[in-house]
Design a protein around this motif. Structure first.
Motif, PDB file in Angstrom:
ATOM      1  N   GLN B  71       0.830  -1.218   0.000  1.00 36.89           N
ATOM      2  CA  GLN B  71       0.000   0.000   0.000  1.00 36.89           C
ATOM      3  C   GLN B  71       0.858   1.259   0.000  1.00 36.89           C
ATOM      4  O   GLN B  71       0.553   2.247  -0.664  1.00 36.89           O
ATOM      5  N   LYS B 127      -7.440   1.633  -2.036  1.00 37.49           N
ATOM      6  CA  LYS B 127      -6.691   1.376  -0.795  1.00 37.49           C
ATOM      7  C   LYS B 127      -5.231   1.056  -1.070  1.00 37.49           C
ATOM      8  O   LYS B 127      -4.481   0.680  -0.150  1.00 37.49           O
ATOM      9  N   GLY B 128      -4.830   1.148  -2.349  1.00 37.67           N
ATOM     10  CA  GLY B 128      -3.418   0.919  -2.665  1.00 37.67           C
ATOM     11  C   GLY B 128      -3.064  -0.531  -2.911  1.00 37.67           C
ATOM     12  O   GLY B 128      -1.894  -0.909  -2.826  1.00 37.67           O
ATOM     13  N   ASN B 233       1.117  -2.580  -5.942  1.00 38.57           N
ATOM     14  CA  ASN B 233       0.715  -1.203  -5.678  1.00 38.57           C
ATOM     15  C   ASN B 233       0.235  -0.595  -6.997  1.00 38.57           C
ATOM     16  O   ASN B 233       0.993  -0.550  -7.963  1.00 38.57           O
TER      17      ASN B 233
END
Ligand code: NA
Ligand code: NA
Lengths: 436, 318, 168
Positions: B71, B127-128, B233
């Motif tokens: 993240q 949310k990554g 990511n």
């Protein structure tokens, strides 16, 4: 220089400088590892990863055994259990030359067998045995040296918190580590007994405290039985499958608590104080484990253990020479550092090297623990030495002189533990806890 | 800046962005082998612009921690077990339910079919966390130290180690046994000493952790077939030029294929090794177990998203 | 400042005692329900792990308040007193730097990233559990400033001579 080399340099120099300045070891390790991470990951992700590692490093159920065994030790310390163990030790050593000093050694081994702490043993047994030995014309410094030298045997004899820390960083089974420690731990105590024997043989005034009659001996053993039963309950319960080693540590707390209430030696209002005593030791160690996990991350991210091992293999490819080199490094490290941080810092570096020439991680754990335990009784940083000198009210220099023969014998025993793997491996292999 | 890790000038003519991948299993695991090979192909096809460095054995932290590292962009990718993604988006539960897949091939197809999963796999982008694809994580079967299991009744009174969650405890209860959560590190000793009667896992883990020596009865309940996900990511992924992204996706498909094949081969080898160690394998009354755990599946499909995906999975089985 | 520190000490002490006591009960419960009632608990191990992390972090903060973390001070003890003070100030600043960067700043970042991540077995999310990091960090920052001021003003020795050897 690439970022891995810079990170490694920051780690080595940073830890050394902070250590010398008297900073908490945890902060020295943590700050250096954090700075090394900044080089590799940048500041933003460096702080995030560091925080995550501190938390992740202690996020482990097996680690819980540490506060529990520490608490059990504190309870036993307050609960009159030490006195009963000394009684049992006295009956066991009989009328050997120097029987009072032999009793001290045996009592430390017994205390070690029911608690995880050498410092607690040195304090509890030493403060009781010291005055007794003074009364019997023992040299005070020698009496203190006996107490100090024999106390670390309890870190090898299970349960042992140091072994739990090693299991955590090495990934080896706690049960296997515990069982592997029995023989080396007893050898440690035996080595101390040999020194005492040689010392007392030429001093007739230390011959014996008089024999204990069978009836009296049986009575003493009976009184100590519930305390000794703790070994059976905890180690037996683990091996018999009633609970895991972690749960066993909690059972040790419950058992010693029950025992102390039966002996009427502690009161309920003393409990918060005992919980806080155990919290102090635990918290210091936990924080250290947490920050060491930042360092562990740096080491693997920058692949530093591989660099160290290729450097060491550059010096020699002979396993015997490399093992002796690692042992010498650890012996020196042990003089300057407590065993817990030393295990946390050096296991990830040395274990892969040892494993590359076929040493079982369980055996290597015993090698490390035995070696670093010698350091607990040496200056300049020797917690067992300090507490033993303190309870005896003596000077470090005077006691240290009397400790010299013990060092000599312990180093010899260490070499046996190093080069005779079956001393460590026979019991766990026989019990099926490790594969041959 | 290369948030994914260090830039190194290797033999390649240009600076290589090395995607660091966190992995919790050893170097011999099919997923490690496939990802490493993928990295080499990726490097070759992108002329050295991108490569992959896999960190095995949890060296970059436990799986749950590595999600946060992805993240934040500390590391680019991680391989994550299904239940952990459930903690971020409960809809992932569909693929973690007992008997949801009928075969390895079906799971491989469905969990990498954009028509089924594209919404689910992008649901965590904000949310990554972006899910790139699903690896085959094996099929979990019950093993124990006492006797072969044929029906749920055979598990009565047995303490079987399950993964740490209420769902798993509930599942084992429905299967007839007593689900006992425990960290994997304690399980061998616990079975050996009798704290536990057995466990449930795929053949690879069963053999690698030597549980075959202490719990020789391995019964093919085939109750769970939970995929492992490769997550990245999204900023790092979107930062790649479109052409390289395409290469990446193509190579990932090959990696998933390789992993599926390799897993099969390793299962065969594990079975041989386990038999040599004294293990006995047996088939079970699968219908009886399926029927037993049906209420659990029902109770977990609580919204339209999960019901729709479940229906799609069922349709793909036909 | 002294009154505040005493109050903080007392709160932290009781928090640690409570966490530890619950920990003992929780793990005993785990063994009991599994071995005696044959009904293994799905949450006791997770709960124990988190109680333990909180105990470790809050206990650690308290130990910073007591200057009780293991240190190697044989070299510092040999220095002249003036130099000892300078070194002690640097050490407190090092603690301040580490704690505020890692526990406070890093801690808040972890809390933020995991705030709505659910935890199997317990009715709480992961994020709030990570709050132990920044909370213990902030407390430690206060303790460190407290000691810094006292060392500079000479209210407290540069080297903590009462430090007890702590060892497993
Ligand atoms: Na011990
Ligand atoms: Na020392």
């Amino acid at each position: 220089m690439d970022s891995a080399a810079i990170a490694g340099l920051i780690l080595v120099v940073g830890i050394a400088v902070f250590l010398l300045m008297g900073a908490p070891i945890s902060v020295g390790v943590g700050l250096s590892a954090m700075a090394a991470l900044f080089v590799i990951l940048g500041v933003q992700n460096g702080v995030l990863t560091s925080a995550q590692r501190v938390y992740g490093g202690i996020n482990s159920f097996p680690l819980l055994a540490i506060p529990f065994f520490v608490l059990a030790g504190v309870i036993m310390n307050n609960g009159g259990i030490a006195v009963r163990l000394i009684g049992a030790a006295k009956v066991m050593v009989g009328k050997m030359p120097g029987s009072l000093a032999q009793t001290n050694v045996a009592a430390n081994a017994l205390f070690g067998a029911v608690s995880g702490s050498a410092v607690a043993a040195a304090a509890a047994i030493g403060s009781t045995m010291g005055p007794l030995q003074a009364k019997e014309k023992y040299d005070k410094n020698f009496a203190a040296a006996v107490n100090i030298a024999s106390a670390p045997s309890g870190m090898l004899i299970p349960p042992s918190n140091l072994m739990i820390v090693y299991s955590l960083v090495s990934g080896s089974s706690i049960a296997a580590m515990f069982v592997a420690g029995y023989i080396p731990g007893l050898l440690w105590a035996g080595a101390c007994m040999v020194v005492v024997y040689l010392y007392a043989r030429k001093r007739p005034e230390l011959k014996s405290t008089g024999r204990i009659g069978f009836g009296a001996g049986a009575k003493i053993m009976l009184e100590a039985a519930p305390a000794l039963l703790l070994i059976v309950v905890v180690i037996g319960g683990i091996l018999a499958g009633i609970f895991t080693p972690t749960e066993g540590s909690c059972i040790a707390v419950v058992y010693s608590l029950a025992l102390s209430f039966i002996y009427r030696s502690i009161k309920v209002r003393q409990l918060p104080g005992m919980l806080m005593d155990a919290t102090r030791t635990t918290a210091v160690v936990m924080f250290l484990i947490g920050v060491s996990s930042i360092m562990g991350f740096v080491l693997s991210f920058a692949k530093i253990p591989a660099l160290v091992s290729s450097a060491m293999f550059g010096l020699s490819s002979n396993p015997v020479i490399l093992l002796l080199m690692i042992s010498a490094v650890l012996l020196v490290v042990g003089c300057f550092m407590d065993p817990t941080p030393a295990v946390l810092i050096f296991t990830p570096i040395f274990l892969p090297i040892a494993m590359s020439f076929g040493i079982n991680p369980v055996h290597f754990g015993i090698i490390m623990v035995f070696n670093l335990c010698i350091g607990t009784i040496t200056p300049p940083v020797g917690p067992v030495l300090f507490i033993g000198v303190k309870v005896a009210g003596l000077r470090i220099e005077d006691v240290f002189r009397r400790l010299m023969p013990f060092f000599g014998v312990l180093v010899v025993v260490f070499l046996f533990v190093l080069f005779v793997p079956s001393l460590s491996m026979w019991l766990p292999t026989t019990l099926g806890l490790v594969k041959p | 800046a290369t948030p994914s890790g260090s830039s190194t000038t290797a033999a390649a003519p240009v600076a290589t962005t090395v995607f660091k991948v966190a992995f919790n299993q050893p170097e011999t695991h099919p997923e490690y082998i496939a990802l490493k090979a993928m990295g080499e192909r990726l490097k070759q096809r992108t002329n050295g612009a991108y490569s992959i460095d896999v960190f095995p054995n949890e060296t970059l932290g436990a799986q749950a921690d590595t999600i946060q590292s992805v993240q934040s962009g500390t590391i680019a990718m991680s391989v994550i077990g299904g239940s952990l993604l459930e903690s971020l988006n409960p809809d992932f539960v569909v693929f973690d339910l007992p008997y949801v897949f009928t075969s390895q091939a079906q799971q491989r197809a469905v969990t990498n079919d954009p028509a089924v999963v594209s919404g689910l796999y992008s649901s965590l982008d904000s949310k990554g966390v972006h899910v790139l694809g699903a690896f085959y994580g094996g099929v979990r079967n019950v093993y124990n130290k006492t006797k072969p299991i044929n029906t749920p009744a055979d598990l009565a009174g047995m303490k079987i180690r399950v993964m740490q969650s209420d769902t798993n405890i509930e599942m084992m209860k429905l299967m007839g046994g007593t689900g006992t959560p425990m960290g994997q590190g304690d399980v061998y000793t616990a079975i050996q000493s009798g704290v536990l009667d057995g466990g449930e896992n795929n053949e690879l883990i069963y053999s690698t952790l030597k549980h075959d020596e202490i719990a020789p009865y391995y019964s093919y309940t085939r109750h769970l077939m939970v995929p492992d996900y490769l997550i990245i990511n999204p900023e790092i992924f979107n930062g790649m030029p479109a052409a390289d992204q395409k290469i990446f996706q193509e190579e990932l498909v090959k990696a998933i294929d390789q992993e599926n094949t390799e897993f099969g081969a390793q299962v065969d080898a594990a079975i041989t090794a386990a038999k040599a160690a004294g293990a006995k394998f047996n088939e079970v009354d699968t219908a009886a177990f399926q029927k037993a755990v049906a209420p659990l599946t029902e109770s977990k499909l609580t919204d339209d998203v999960t019901r729709k995906i479940y229906a799609q999975v069922q349709a793909a089985a036909k | 400042m002294n009154a505040f520190k005493n109050a903080l000490d007392r709160i932290l002490t009781w928090v640690c005692v409570a966490l530890f006591a619950v920990l003992v009960v929780d793990v005993s419960y785990q063994v009991f329900v599994r071995q005696v009632l044959n009904q293994p608990s799905g949450w006791s191990e997770v709960l124990a792990t988190y109680l333990f992390i909180w105990l470790g972090l809050f206990g650690s903060a308290l130990m910073f308040g007591e200057r009780g973390h293991i240190a190697v001070d044989f070299a510092v003890r040999k220095l002249p007193e003036k130099v000892q003070i300078v070194v002690a100030v640097i050490v407190q600043l090092a603690i301040l730097t580490f704690i505020s960067l890692v526990l406070v700043w890093g801690g808040f970042r972890v809390v933020g990233l995991s705030w709505d991540q659910n935890l199997p077995g317990l009715p709480v999310n992961v994020g709030p559990l990570y709050l132990a990091l920044p909370i213990s960090g902030i407390v430690t920052v206060f303790y460190t400033l407290y000691h810094l001021v006292r060392i500079v003003t000479g209210a407290e020795r540069a080297v903590n001579l009462d430090a007890e050897p702590e060892l497993l």
